[in-house]
Design an enzyme around this catalytic site. Structure first.
Site, PDB file in Angstrom:
ATOM      1  N   GLN A  12       0.848  -1.185   0.000  1.00 34.83           N
ATOM      2  CA  GLN A  12       0.000   0.000   0.000  1.00 34.83           C
ATOM      3  C   GLN A  12       0.895   1.252   0.000  1.00 34.83           C
ATOM      4  OE1 GLN A  12      -3.138  -0.160  -0.661  1.00 34.83           O
ATOM      5  NE2 GLN A  12      -3.979  -2.081   0.105  1.00 34.83           N
ATOM      6  N   SER A  13       0.620   2.221   0.852  1.00 35.02           N
ATOM      7  CA  SER A  13       1.332   3.504   0.747  1.00 35.02           C
ATOM      8  C   SER A  13       2.757   3.479   1.277  1.00 35.02           C
ATOM      9  CB  SER A  13       0.537   4.604   1.454  1.00 35.02           C
ATOM     10  OG  SER A  13      -0.618   4.916   0.710  1.00 35.02           O
ATOM     11  N   THR A  14       3.207   2.359   1.809  1.00 31.95           N
ATOM     12  CA  THR A  14       4.631   2.229   2.088  1.00 31.95           C
ATOM     13  C   THR A  14       5.430   2.424   0.806  1.00 31.95           C
ATOM     14  OG1 THR A  14       4.257   0.767   3.981  1.00 31.95           O
ATOM     15  CG2 THR A  14       6.401   0.619   2.922  1.00 31.95           C
ATOM     16  N   LYS A  16       5.132   4.694  -1.230  1.00 30.62           N
ATOM     17  CA  LYS A  16       5.464   6.116  -1.387  1.00 30.62           C
ATOM     18  C   LYS A  16       6.877   6.412  -0.897  1.00 30.62           C
ATOM     19  CE  LYS A  16       0.724   7.958  -1.013  1.00 30.62           C
ATOM     20  NZ  LYS A  16      -0.065   6.729  -1.114  1.00 30.62           N
TER      21      LYS A  16
END
Length: 398
Positions: A120-122, A124
């Protein structure tokens, strides 16, 4: 069924031939299906490899401690053990590294050391570190406007925004991160990225984006002047990634492979989900193993380890702190696609919905990785209990 914990009986999702329970295409990332799907993205979506290279994996020394019975607080605040909390918080994999050595490593819900898990947003923060490499080489300049790299964005809401504002999510671009609304911008991202089909029964007159670049070009509305305030918007990472691709002439998966995964000595190749135009989803589509996420966190702890410029890591630890950033971290901040826990420790976090976390504690020399499949996108209660346990681990190992 909403979901199930590791201590509960496991439903036969994708068991048998043919399988008796198949995740619906529209809800593969929702409970209970995400308890299976986050470990099997390559069976659900098109992906592109992030090659680990042909070299040997870097050695991870081991200095193991049995932390199962470590006293921590449950979600309700009652006294419990780390083992029970990992069950309560729908954990798939949990890793603690101290001074570069593995102290504690646990797998649940069918996950193994070779399993790739959706970040997921890891993702980023992974994307950010490659951007830091490009900044160090002079290919990107955070002070320049985004349109210097992507001139097509002059006709969008990003006109006048700097790359640093994109990195810090302080542009004024209108983008709703309302996950349960299929017509919100993040809902449209699901379709543009190839994660989801057009919702059944959707308005026949609504024009759904066919890929991510088309969607970015359609975002023309501003909520506020650029630089005025932080607002979490996943699309900023994708704009950053397109700028990275433009200045290098390489796709994101190739950049992450060359600049991070090969240099870190990862055990397994990772992968990104890709949209119909072949774009690797920078804001949340990266997948890797538990230990390789640990290697990434250790690189951050080691201030770039000669892979990412140390100045990039240091800059990422400095932000404007305040209560507007996080519901469970009242002194948090956000900088360069990383979360900063508070202005004193300046610990860094990579966070993703449904319970993904890489926590880097610089004073304690500790990296903690938690991969999860929560039943909800976000949960201040589960987040707070997890962070409290991370602090208890740091105290126990100090």
């Amino acid at each position: 069924m909403t979901s199930y914990r590791n201590s509960d009986p496991r439903p036969p999702i994708m068991h048998g031939s043919p399988p008796s329970m198949v995740p619906p295409r529209i809800d593969w990332d929702r409970p209970p299906w995400n308890r299976w799907s986050f470990q099997y993205i390559r069976e659900i979506l098109p992906t592109v490899e992030v090659w680990k290279g042909s070299g040997h994996a870097s050695r991870l020394p081991r200095a193991e401690r049995d932390l199962d019975m470590l006293a921590v607080r449950t979600v309700s605040g009652a006294s419990s053990t780390l083992a029970d909390l990992l069950d309560e918080t729908f954990t798939d994999g949990f890793l603690v590294m101290k001074d570069g050595a593995v102290v504690y490593e646990r797998y649940f819900n069918g996950m193994t050391p070779r399993t790739l898990h959706l970040s997921q947003s890891t993702a980023k923060s992974v994307t950010s570190c490659v951007a830091g490499v490009l900044v160090g080489r002079g290919l990107l300049d955070p002070s320049r406007q985004v349109t210097d790299y992507l001139p097509e964005l002059a006709d969008t809401a990003w006109k006048g925004a700097t790359l640093q504002q994109v990195l810090d999510m302080t542009t004024g671009v209108r983008f709703s991160e309302e996950y349960t609304d299929p017509y919100s911008e993040i809902g449209q991202t699901d379709v543009a990225s190839g994660w989801k089909p057009i919702p059944p029964g959707a308005d026949a007159d609504f024009h759904w984006p066919s890929h991510m670049w088309e969607f970015i070009l359609r975002l023309k509305a501003l909520d506020r002047p650029h630089g005025e305030a932080f607002e979490y918007r996943s699309i900023e990472t994708d704009v950053l990634a397109f700028a990275m691709e433009r200045v290098t002439g390489k796709r994101l998966a190739e950049l992450v492979s060359e600049e991070l995964w090969q240099k870190l000595g990862c055990e397994e190749s990772g992968c990104f989900t890709v949209d119909p135009a072949g774009y690797a989803l920078a804001d949340g589509g990266f997948n890797a193993t538990l230990r390789d996420y640990g290697r990434f966190g250790q690189m951050v702890l080691d201030k770039g380890a000669g892979i990412v410029p140390s100045q990039w890591i240091e800059t990422s630890r400095n932000g404007i702190h305040g209560p507007q950033f996080s519901t469970h971290m009242p002194e948090a901040s956000y900088r360069n696609q990383f979360w900063i826990e508070d202005p004193r420790t300046r610990n860094l976090q990579c966070r993703g919905v449904f319970g993904q976390l890489i926590h880097v504690n610089f004073d304690a020399r500790l990296v903690t990785v938690k991969l999860s499949s929560w039943p909800d996108f976000t949960s201040p209660e589960l987040s707070a209990a997890t962070l409290s346990a991370v602090h208890a681990i740091a105290e126990a190992l100090s």
